[in-house]
Scaffold this active site. Structure first.
Site, short mmCIF file in Angstrom:
data_model
loop_
_atom_site.label_atom_id
_atom_site.label_comp_id
_atom_site.label_asym_id
_atom_site.label_seq_id
_atom_site.Cartn_x
_atom_site.Cartn_y
_atom_site.Cartn_z
N CYS A 193 0.79 -1.24 0.00
CA CYS A 193 0.00 0.00 0.00
C CYS A 193 0.82 1.29 0.00
O CYS A 193 0.67 2.13 -0.88
CB CYS A 193 -0.93 0.00 1.22
SG CYS A 193 -2.00 -1.44 1.35
N HIS B 290 -1.23 6.60 2.17
CA HIS B 290 -1.12 5.65 3.27
C HIS B 290 -0.91 6.44 4.56
O HIS B 290 -0.04 7.31 4.62
CB HIS B 290 0.04 4.69 3.05
CG HIS B 290 0.02 3.53 3.98
ND1 HIS B 290 -0.75 2.40 3.76
CD2 HIS B 290 0.64 3.32 5.17
CE1 HIS B 290 -0.59 1.56 4.76
NE2 HIS B 290 0.24 2.09 5.63
#
Length: 565
Positions: free
Chosen positions: A75, A129
């Site tokens: 991610c 993120h």
């Protein structure tokens, strides 16, 4: 020979970046929708089991890129790469624990660029993120006009919220729940969708000054599969099947294998007592994982449908570009692997589509409702196919320049070879030239590059997510129309450099014969001969160009033999 090939590749790259098509677009606003861990398990990508009517409806009015790839299948690095349009070796982020503005360079992000052009930029849910990777602020105030919104119920996502057989609560992988019994009677993506709807309604009522860039990031289908339990009914277990290639390929280098530690740490998976690293999950539990993943995708689809319906109801659909994608894919048992953390297509390939009013969907069809909400539980007669499709290979670093251009802004210039001091530039391509054109066939010059770090040549407990200081090997992977070629090279985390002469392993898959990438054709003897042939290449040649030339050499004979009747 290789010097001439090198010059040819460079010339094609220069021409492609200088000649984007001139595309007339009505889009002034941008709705940017991000999923988390979503592979191309969508009806519009050919999956016949999944039920995704709202995303498929968007695809039917969009340009859909069938072969889009992330730069790293995890991610934080992937989102940072996409939103800065720089590769992980330029952001210097391979884990979750550095902020690119400090560790690499003060790079301008996609929303920051729009903000500098007079846009109101807003973030809902998981876009950057969270944590150190975005300076604990989702890069506010650089990227956003107002503080980003995070759903309050996300704080429970890693707690024991899943009912077990005895009624107790557990931190499980499989976690279908009664939403009414959850804290606040809600779930994170329900809250994010509601906030996105609220913002769109306000913007449609004249609540914004000037154009807007609204990014909405959903958490699903990321694990745990904490989703409304009713979505499981869409996928009866007797209709589920195992991955077509559930065994670890015999020719897979050990360094390439992802031992899926984040699944192993869940209580229900721990109870299976699978051996590390290659022990398979029991088949009945594999089916349940696949069932829950598919259900999570349909749950995501409903939230996307709520957003698109609100865009319609607010009167914004005819002048708002919609971009839909994911940060990377997710293995569902292919190659004996689960989760992401690899360079295979199932981990790096992502959905990518652009709805651009007046370009991907004609003006004369825009009267009336464009995105009516489709209830996946209803008996719908709706069937949707992708609109204009592009089969050639593209990358997530291409998103920044493409969104900018299609919104009427000047796209960033191409980055120089070393760009740490360049605040605004792109390492991707402006894909505007693909809009409004019929694709004539495969383009061998279209390449996607991904990479993944490892702490050692054999699977360890930190193989999936090694900290920067522990990275010893970096797997660089090139994906063309015909091949996936990966080199696992020695890597120095102090200098952020790979040693092109320190080859730990290699992979080569010929996709026409082996679309699932199970039969590794790489041979060290061929590679040693290739290195001798290409020893005269300039040391300053980028790794990407070097691997392109190596692939030409390694596959020259394969193409000829494959063409024989």
């Amino acid at each position: 020979m290789f010097e001439s090939l090198q010059r040819c590749c460079v010339c094609v790259l220069i021409i492609s970046t200088l000649t984007p098509a001139v595309v007339e677009t009505k889009a002034k606003n941008v709705l940017f929708i991000m999923a988390d861990d979503l592979r191309t398990t969508l009806g519009c990508y050919g999956d016949t089991l999944v039920k995704t009517p709202n995303i498929d409806q968007l695809a039917s009015k969009s340009q859909v890129f069938l072969n889009a790839f992330a730069q790293q299948a995890v991610c934080g690095p992937s989102r940072t790469s996409m939103l800065t349009s720089r590769r992980p070796d330029t952001t210097r982020l391979y884990d979750f624990y550095s902020y690119w503005r400090v560790a690499a360079g003060n790079y301008t992000t996609l929303p920051q660029y729009f903000k500098s052009q007079g846009y109101t930029t807003m973030s809902v849910g998981k876009v950057f993120h969270p944590g150190i990777a975005s300076n604990y602020t989702d890069d506010y105030p650089y990227s956003w006009s107002v503080p980003p919104y995070h759903p309050p119920s996300f704080r429970y996502e890693k707690e024991k919220m899943c009912k077990g057989a005895g009624g107790g609560l557990h931190a499980n992988l499989l976690c279908a729940v009664d939403v009414a019994e959850q804290p606040g009677g809600t779930l994170p993506d329900l809250e994010s969708a509601a906030e996105g709807v609220r913002l769109l309604r306000g913007l449609g009522d004249g609540g914004g000054d000037g154009p807007f860039f609204l990014a909405v990031g959903f958490h699903k289908p990321h694990i745990p599969f904490r989703i409304p339990q009713e979505y499981l009914s869409l996928y009866p277990l007797d209709q589920m099947s195992l991955a077509p290639d559930p065994e670890v390929p015999k020719g897979l280098p050990s360094v390439a294998y992802n031992p899926w530690m984040d699944l192993r740490l869940r209580e229900d998976v721990m109870a299976l007592n699978t051996s590390f690293p290659y022990g398979p999950i029991p088949k009945d539990f594999q089916l349940r994982i696949r069932q829950h993943y598919y259900a999570a995708v349909s749950y995501l689809d409903a939230q996307v449908g709520r957003l698109l319906s609100a865009l319609d109801d607010s009167g914004l659909a005819d002048d708002t570009m919609v971009v839909f994608s994911s940060d990377h894919g997710w293995s569902l048992g292919e190659h004996g692997e689960w989760a992401k953390y690899s360079n295979f297509d199932v981990a790096t390939q992502v959905p990518l589509m652009f709805y651009v009013p007046g370009v991907t969907f004609p003006d004369w069809l825009q009267a009336g409702t464009i995105f009516p909400f489709v209830d996946v539980f209803g008996r719908s007669e709706h069937t949707f196919k992708a609109g204009h499709v592009v089969r050639n290979v593209v990358e997530l670093v291409d998103v920044f320049p493409t969104v900018s251009y299609m919104a009427g802004l000047d796209p960033p210039d191409r980055c120089p070879l070393v760009s740490f001091k360049e605040e605004l530039c792109t390492e991707g391509d402006n894909l505007a030239y693909t809009f409004g054109r019929h694709e004539r066939g495969k383009d061998d010059e279209d390449i996607a590059f991904s990479q993944y770090p490892r702490p050692a040549d054999v699977p360890q407990v930190n193989s999936d997510l090694p900290l920067l200081a522990n990275i010893k090997v970096m797997g660089y992977s090139l994906r063309s129309w015909d091949y996936r070629y990966t080199l696992w090279l020695g890597f120095d985390p102090n200098t952020f450099k790979a040693n092109v002469t320190d080859v730990h392993a290699g992979e080569l898959y010929m996709l026409a014969d082996d679309p699932l990438q199970d039969h590794n054709l790489y041979r060290r003897s061929d590679h040693r001969r290739m290195l001798r042939k290409t020893s005269g290449l300039r040391q300053s040649l980028s790794l990407q160009k070097r691997m392109r030339l190596q692939l030409l050499y390694l596959t020259a004979g394969m193409k000829k033999s494959h063409l024989k009747p």
